[in-house]
Each structure stands twice: as structure tokens, then as C-alpha cells.
Write a protein that holds these residues in place. Structure first.
Motif, short mmCIF file in Angstrom:
data_model
loop_
_atom_site.label_atom_id
_atom_site.label_comp_id
_atom_site.label_asym_id
_atom_site.label_seq_id
_atom_site.Cartn_x
_atom_site.Cartn_y
_atom_site.Cartn_z
N THR A 103 79.24 140.18 -47.08
CA THR A 103 78.63 139.84 -48.37
C THR A 103 79.34 140.58 -49.49
O THR A 103 79.73 141.73 -49.32
CB THR A 103 77.13 140.25 -48.37
N THR A 128 77.96 135.11 -49.51
CA THR A 128 77.81 135.59 -48.12
C THR A 128 78.54 134.65 -47.17
O THR A 128 78.34 133.43 -47.22
CB THR A 128 76.30 135.63 -47.72
N THR A 180 78.90 133.74 -43.21
CA THR A 180 78.31 133.98 -41.89
C THR A 180 79.23 133.36 -40.84
O THR A 180 79.44 132.14 -40.83
CB THR A 180 76.90 133.34 -41.80
N ARG A 201 77.51 135.19 -35.78
CA ARG A 201 76.51 135.22 -36.87
C ARG A 201 76.63 136.52 -37.68
O ARG A 201 75.72 136.91 -38.41
CB ARG A 201 75.06 135.06 -36.37
N LYS A 202 77.73 137.22 -37.53
CA LYS A 202 77.96 138.40 -38.35
C LYS A 202 78.25 137.95 -39.78
O LYS A 202 78.79 136.85 -39.98
CB LYS A 202 79.15 139.21 -37.82
N THR A 203 77.88 138.79 -40.73
CA THR A 203 78.05 138.37 -42.13
C THR A 203 78.91 139.35 -42.92
O THR A 203 78.98 140.54 -42.59
CB THR A 203 76.68 138.27 -42.84
#
Ligand code: GLA
Length: 755
Positions: free
Chosen positions: A287, A276, A278, A283-285
Motif C-alpha cells: 500500500t 493498494t 493485492t 493475497r499479500k498487499t
């Protein structure tokens, strides 16, 4: 005139609406609203051109499936779309726009508002006028088209109608646009950061250490990407995190970083590796996850074991070659009692060669010995008209090398077939697919191209390793890859193949369609009969593999033209959609399968594949790969490995060397499994085996673990049966009436039930 304008206006509106349907906030779907025309004209790139007389087309399906059967050459697709600037609102990164156009068979140029923006998978970043120098790049048919433009690119008309025009060229076989993703969107964080966990294999060291290398690539044009990268390994059965690691990454535009991580886990227990990213400001992720392979096949014992086909067919007088496949601690010593006159066995490598004159059945007792003991097994040699009495097992160059195949790659693959030990489990063919041909000379002899300097020498080399060799051609003037086919040269080609020492011919329809665009059943058979006739004149047993994608229900007449196997479908890909739609639709051909006559649902897509010079690790999960091998074994399908044998990873080797699973595929009764139960969640297939036992496959089609129940009355058997798990090679005790088995997501189990 006014009426015409109103009509055109309505039509345009309709097109805009149909091109703008979307279920994603920031994407315009492009999967409908396309106009289509065969031919080629530079004016078709421009928005001003009026395409109202053109036909419509679904871009998700090749044009052959939409009324353009057998068409090869240029064709254009056009779609009008309103590109709204509000698309930029919800993304942090607003610097680029992407146009995703599925896949295009074989090659393409894409124009936005009359300007060239990309070709053959490559974006053309600077604004440039439409070019005529269209490069018909081979091997691009299977590549997702993604064309990216800077948001400020003048070729984009924001908040206006835009014309996307695709000039496509098909060399042969399937043609045009196809695939799943057709859309225009802003490039978001997920598009900017590509986490690639799947294009390399897991490496296993010792009995519990797993190592994985993956990459993170920044696809941004200008922005720096900074944030935290978390790596976690999680056990699938209980969700327990068995490994975790965190680091900060800071990436300049276009930077690719590689990371290697190692952790311990039980080899047979399934787990997930999750990565992941970030992004530090939003703070968008992003994955990505990949299933860690789990090994089911136990190691072969050190004592000798004889594997491979128990029955072997040969024609009188043909050169005989059968390799006794056996495992055990080396050195192994091979012998054969009751060998008919004309045959001899090499005690060092187990190769039986010679030739037999008289028709009839011969029972031979094979023995393989080493310091620790010996193994014995019967081999039945049937001298008659029919060959390939069990499905061929081997390797083919197409799914890995595509048209970049060469003499060197074939030799290295043959070496690897031997050194990896695959040969000891019955794998024997090394087949050259398309890309070896040059032209016919003035005497009508087919000349290999410069990548194959000495075909007879190559065949000798492959035979000297105890392996067999195959080749490829088309009944048409051109193969699917655009190389020279056999049209008009069938007899000469067959004689040349035989004189080089070829053991297998894949004969691929391709451009033959141009000679009879709407083939009737007799026309479908005609070219195959012709080559069959030519092959029978050669003093050599050549497995005859028909490749015409199942047209005219080939399984109902493949035996009539003396095919030993016939493709029942189009080309397979390394995706679950492709694998499951092909594999689970094979029950219609079950009745046609018999010794020497095999239904062929296409080659294996495990290991490193790529259809061209660049390879990637199969996109199938481990569970899906167990499904692939289990199902193909139950289907009595030819097993042709399609990966780079030099890069066999431990999982793929383990998957391909399960002798009990392969024995189901090679069972001498030659009966393809029947689909006994089918639902959206799972399927059960079963096949009768020669010794009276039955192989049963349980397939989980869902993305969750599933308990699959089997009612034994559906198998038409009663009473108590012994059950053996053939993947783990463990006895599971007796069952009566009903049993259930836990299956992994998209995974499979296979048991053999015996009285
Ligand atoms: C067709 C066949 C493939 C491969 C290629 C070669 O697509 O189905 O298996 O042989 O042609 O061009």
C-alpha cells in the motif's frame, strides 16, 4: 600467535554479532559494526585483509561529525556480516538479495567478498573483478544506495561471513556514509512492486477536479506480478471514501505502468489518496498513500494590490533596481510620487532604476492602477551602508538542477518567475549555484564553463525581466561540487561578478577547510573578510551570503564580516526529518537576526526538486510544506525557492503566493520569531511586527490532527486582540487570554494578533 588468533576470533565474533542485530525477521541491520580508514588500497576490498587496527565509525553520520573534520578524498568502510539462508524462509520471492547502505557523499564502489557489486547507486549484476576505473559521478551524494544481487550470485556466501567493503570518495564538504537505512534483506513483495505516488504533482482542474498520475513498477528479476490495484480517495476529517476504483494488473519483470486517476473534492479540504496492490496468489498487499494537497491561499483580487518589501536599502552611487510587486487584472499602470532625484519608474512594469548619491531616508508613495481601481503604498528607501533590509526572496538552482545548471535553465527559470506571476508577489532573485565555473585564465579572470557562454548577457537578460541575479563560489580552491573556487583570486572574482551585473554572492566554505583543518574563530572569519573587502571595492550592491553550515556559531559574527545572511545549518533535504530538525532548532540564532543580517536555515524544498538532472516532486506532505513556509516566514529567513519553476504545480504556486504570509517574512522590523513553547507534540513561535502586531505560528509535530492551545500570557500580551488567519486571509474575531487552533498532521497555522 595463538593468543592473537583467539583475540581475532573474539573480535570477528563481536563484529558478526554487532552486524547481525535486527528487529525485522528478514533483515540484517548494518547500522553498526563498521571499521573505517581514510586512504585508498585495493587490498581493503578483500575479506583476507586484517582491519583490526582501523577505527570504528557510525555509518549514519558523515565522517566530518566523527573526528575527520575537513577530510576530502578516498576512505574505506568495512563490515563483516553473516548472511543466513533462513532469511529466504518467510518470503515468497527468494530470487534477490538487497544491500541498503543509506547515502554516500559523494560517490562509492561497493564490494562483497572482494568483488565489485555496485557503484554510485547502480547494481553490477554480473560477477566481475574489482575495477580500478572508479567513476566519480557528481550529484549522487543524496541518492539512497540499494544494491541488488540474484540469490544465486556466487558473490554471496550464504551461511558464512561476508565482507561488505565500501570505497568512498568525497569531493569536498561533508563526506562518507550517512542516512537512515542500512540493512541486508531478501527483496519482498514491497520491494518488488514500487508504488510511486509522490514523484509527480497533483493537478487541479477547475474548482474541484483533482487529477493524479502515479506509477507501479515491477522490480522483480524473473517473476510475473499479478493482482488487484485499488485506488481510493478518503477525506481526512471524517474518513469518508469519496472515490474508489479497482482494476487487475499483470506485470512482466521490470515493467512500469502509469495510471491517471481523477476525482472531485473540495480544494480546501484535506484528503488521502491510497493505492493498494493485492497479489493474487498470496493475497499479500503493498500500500502507498499520499496526502492530497489542500489550497489555503485565496486568489488575488482583480483590483490592484501592492506586495513585496516595504523598505529597500541601497548604497550611495550603486545601481538601483527595485521592482514594484503588484497583483490585479492587467494591464497595471505603476507610478511613484516623491521619488528622489536620480531614480525613475517605468510605468509599464513598475521597475524603479537609477542611482542615488546622498545617504538618507526617502519616503516614496507608490500607486498601481487598473480599470477596476488603484492601490497605494509607501516605500521607504534607505541610502546608507546596509542592503537587504528585508530577507532576499528568489530562486536558486541547487535544489533542482544541482551541477547540471546551465545558461538556458537560468533563462527559462527567470522567464517562469515572471510568467507564473511569482514576481508580482515580491520574488526577485534568480541565483546560479555551483556548476557554472571553469578556470581562471592567465590574467586571473574566472571563466565560466561552456554551459554559460555569456555571463554578462545572461545578467542583462535577467535584469531586463525586472529580476536580479546571483552567483556562487567558494573561498577554497575547489567548490563543494569540485569546480574552481576563488582561493587567491578574490579581488579579481569580485570585480568580474560586478562587471557582469551580479547582485548576490553565495560564498561556500567547501575545500577551504583543507587550508586550515581545525579552524579557530579568526580563521573562520578570515576568508569571509577577504571577499567582503573585495566586494566593497565593486561599485555594486551584492548581497553577501555566507555558506559554511553554521560553523563557529556564524550568527554571532556574520555581521562583523558584513554578511547579509549566513547559513546556520548543513544542507536541507525534502524530508520531514530534515525540515523539522533544521527549522525547529533555529531559536539559538534568533537574537542575531536584524535588517540586513539574516539567519539562513537553507533553501526551500517545495515543488519539483532533485539536485541533478532528474527531478522528483517534493517528498514533503502538503502539511509539512505549510510548516516550511510558515516557519521560514517567522524565522525571517531568506526565501529561495529550490524547484523547477517551469513545472510549478497549482499547489506550489498557491503556497508561494500568499501575500499576508510573505509580509510576515518581509516585515521591516526584521525580528526573527522566538520559540515560546516546545514539546514532542507541538511548538509555538511568535515574532513582533513593525506595526505593533504579532505573528504567531502553531506547529503540529505529530502524525495526527491536533488542537494546539496558546496562552496569551506566554506571548507577553494582555487584553483583547483581533486575530487574523494569514493563510486563509480571514478575520477570526477577538481573543483574550487563551486560544486554540486545529492543526493538520505535521502542519501549521499562522495568525496575526493586533490591538
Ligand atoms: C554545499 C552547499 C549547497 C550547495 C552545494 C554546491 O553543499 O551547502 O547549498 O551550494 O554546496 O556544491
Amino acid at each position: 600467535m595463538k593468543k592473537l588468533l583467539i583475540l581475532t576470533g573474539i573480535l570477528l565474533l563481536f563484529l558478526i554479532i554487532s552486524c547481525n542485530r535486527t528487529n525485522e525477521p528478514n533483515a540484517l541491520l548494518l547500522d553498526t559494526g563498521w571499521k573505517f580508514k581514510t586512504g585508498d588500497d585495493p587490498a581493503w576490498a578483500t575479506a583476507a585483509f586484517n582491519d583490526s587496527s582501523w577505527g570504528t565509525i557510525d555509518p549514519k553520520k558523515i565522517w566530518e561529525d566523527q573526528g575527520y573534520k575537513g577530510y576530502d578524498g578516498f576512505a574505506w568502510y568495512r563490515c563483516t556480516v553473516l548472511i543466513r539462508s533462513s532469511m529466504k524462509d518467510e518470503t515468497k520471492m527468494t530470487d534477490s538479495l538487497q544491500i541498503l547502505l543509506g547515502k554516500i557523499d559523494d560517490c562509492d564502489q561497493v564490494f562483497l567478498n572482494g568483488e565489485l557489486i555496485g557503484e554510485n547507486g547502480k547494481s553490477i549484476y554480473t560477477s566481475s573483478p574489482a575495477s580500478d576505473g572508479f567513476i566519480k559521478t557528481q550529484g549522487m551524494w543524496n541518492v539512497e544506495r540499494r544494491y541488488v544481487l540474484a540469490a544465486g550470485d556466487p558473490r554471496i556466501h550464504w551461511d558464512k561471513e561476508n565482507l561488505v567493503a565500501v570505497r568512498s570518495y568525497d569531493q569536498g564538504g561533508a563526506g562518507g556514509m550517512f542516512g537512515k537505512t542500512f540493512k541486508i534483506s531478501m527483496v519482498g513483495l514491497g520491494d518488488h512492486l514500487k508504488l510511486d505516488l509522490t514523484s509527480t504533482a497533483f493537478i487541479f482542474n477547475g474548482d474541484s477536479l483533482v487529477t493524479k498520475t502515479f506509477s507501479a513498477t515491477s522490480l522483480t528479476g524473473t517473476e510475473q506480478l499479478k493482482g488487484e490495484l485499488a485506488i481510493e480517495a478518503i477525506q481526512s476529517d471524517n474518513g469518508i471514501c469519496i472515490y474508489s476504483e479497482r482494476s487487475i494488473i499483470d506485470m512482466t519483470p521490470h515493467l512500469k505502468i502509469e495510471k491517471t486517476t481523477s476525482f472531485r473534492k473540495s480544494m480546501s479540504a484535506p484528503a488521502i489518496l491510497r493505492v493498494t496492490f493485492t497479489e493474487q496468489v498470496t493475497r499479500k498487499t503493498v500500500t502507498a498513500e499520499v496526502e492530497v494537497p489542500y489550497l489555503l491561499t485565496p486568489a488575488s483580487p482583480a483590483t490592484p494590490r501592492i506586495n513585496g518589501a516595504k523598505v529597500f536599502g541601497v548604497r550611495p552611487w550603486s545601481p538601483f533596481q527595485y521592482k514594484v510587486a503588484a497583483t490585479g487584472q492587467p494591464p497595471l499602470k505603476y507610478s511613484a510620487a516623491d521619488l528622489p532625484e536620480g531614480l525613475a519608474i517605468n510605468p509599464e512594469n513598475g521597475l524603479i532604476t537609477g542611482s542615488l548619491k546622498k545617504k538618507g531616508d526617502y519616503l516614496v508613495r507608490l500607486t498601481v492602477e487598473n480599470q477596476l481601481g488603484y492601490a497605494e503604498r509607501e516605500l521607504k528607501i534607505v541610502v546608507g551602508d546596509l542592503i537587504s533590509l528585508t530577507p532576499p526572496m528568489g530562486w536558486n538552482s541547487w535544489n533542482c538542477w544541482g551541477l547540471s545548471v546551465s545558461d538556458k535553465k537560468i533563462r527559462l527559470s527567470a522567464d517562469a518567475m515572471k510568467s507564473s506571476g511569482l514576481i508580482d508577489h515580491g520574488w526577485s532573485y534568480i541565483n546560479i549555484d555551483d556548476g557554472w565555473e571553469d578556470t581562471h585564465d592567465k590574467n586571473g579572470n574566472i571563466l565560466p564553463n561552456s554551459k554559460f557562454p555569456n555571463m554578462a548577457g545572461l545578467c542583462n537578460y535577467v535584469h531586463s525581466l525586472g529580476l536580479k541575479i546571483g552567483i556562487y563560489s567558494s573561498p577554497g580552491p575547489r567548490t563543494c561540487g569540485g569546480y574552481e573556487g576563488s582561493f587567491g583570486f578574490e579581488a579579481k572574482d569580485a570585480m568580474n561578478y560586478a562587471s557582469w551585473g551580479i547582485d548576490y554572492l553565495k560564498y561556500d566554505w567547501c575545500s577551504y577547510g583543507n587550508t586550515s583543518p581545525e579552524p579557530e574563530p579568526e580563521q573562520l572569519k578570515k576568508p569571509y573578510k577577504e571577499m567582503r573587502h573585495a566586494l566593497r571595492k565593486a561599485n555594486r550592491d551584492i548581497h553577501y551570503s555566507l555558506c559554511q553550515y553554521g560553523m563557529g556559531d556564524v550568527w554571532t559574527w556574520g555581521a562583523e564580516v558584513d554578511g547579509n545572511s549566513w547559513r546556520t545549518t548543513g544542507d536541507i533535504e525534502d524530508t520531514w526529518e530534515s525540515l523539522s530538525s533544521i527549522g525547529f532548532s533555529q531559536s539559538k540564532c534568533s537574537p542575531s537576526s536584524a535588517p540586513g543580517r539574516w539567519n539562513d536555515p537553507d533553501m526551500l524544498v517545495v515543488g519539483y526538486v532533485g539536485w541533478g538532472p532528474a527531478l522528483h516532486y517534493t517528498r514533503l506532505t502538503p502539511g509539512e510544506q505549510y510548516t516550511h513556509i510558515t516557519l521560514w516566514s517567522l524565522l525571517a529567513a531568506p526565501l529561495l525557492i529550490g524547484c523547477d519553476l517551469e513545472q510549478l504545480d497549482p499547489f506550489t504556486l498557491n503556497l508561494l503566493t500568499n501575500d499576508e504570509v510573505l509580509a510576515v517574512n518581509q516585515d521591516p522590523l526584521g525580528k526573527q520569531a522566538i520559540q515560546l513553547y516546545k514539546s514532542d507534540e507541538y511548538e509555538v513561535w511568535a515574532r513582533d511586527l513593525e506595526d505593533g502586531s504579532m505573528a504567531v505560528g502553531l506547529f503540529n509535530k505529530t502524525e495526527k490532527p491536533l488542537n494546539i492551545p496558546v496562552e496569551m500570557k506566554s506571548l507577553k500580551i494582555e487584553g483583547k486582540w483581533s486575530m487574523r488567519d494569514v493563510w486563509s486571509q480571514c478575520d477570526l474575531g477577538k481573543v483574550r487570554g487563551h486560544f486554540e487552533m486545529k492543526t493538520r498532521p505535521h502542519g501549521a497555522r499562522m495568525v496575526v494578533l493586533s490591538k
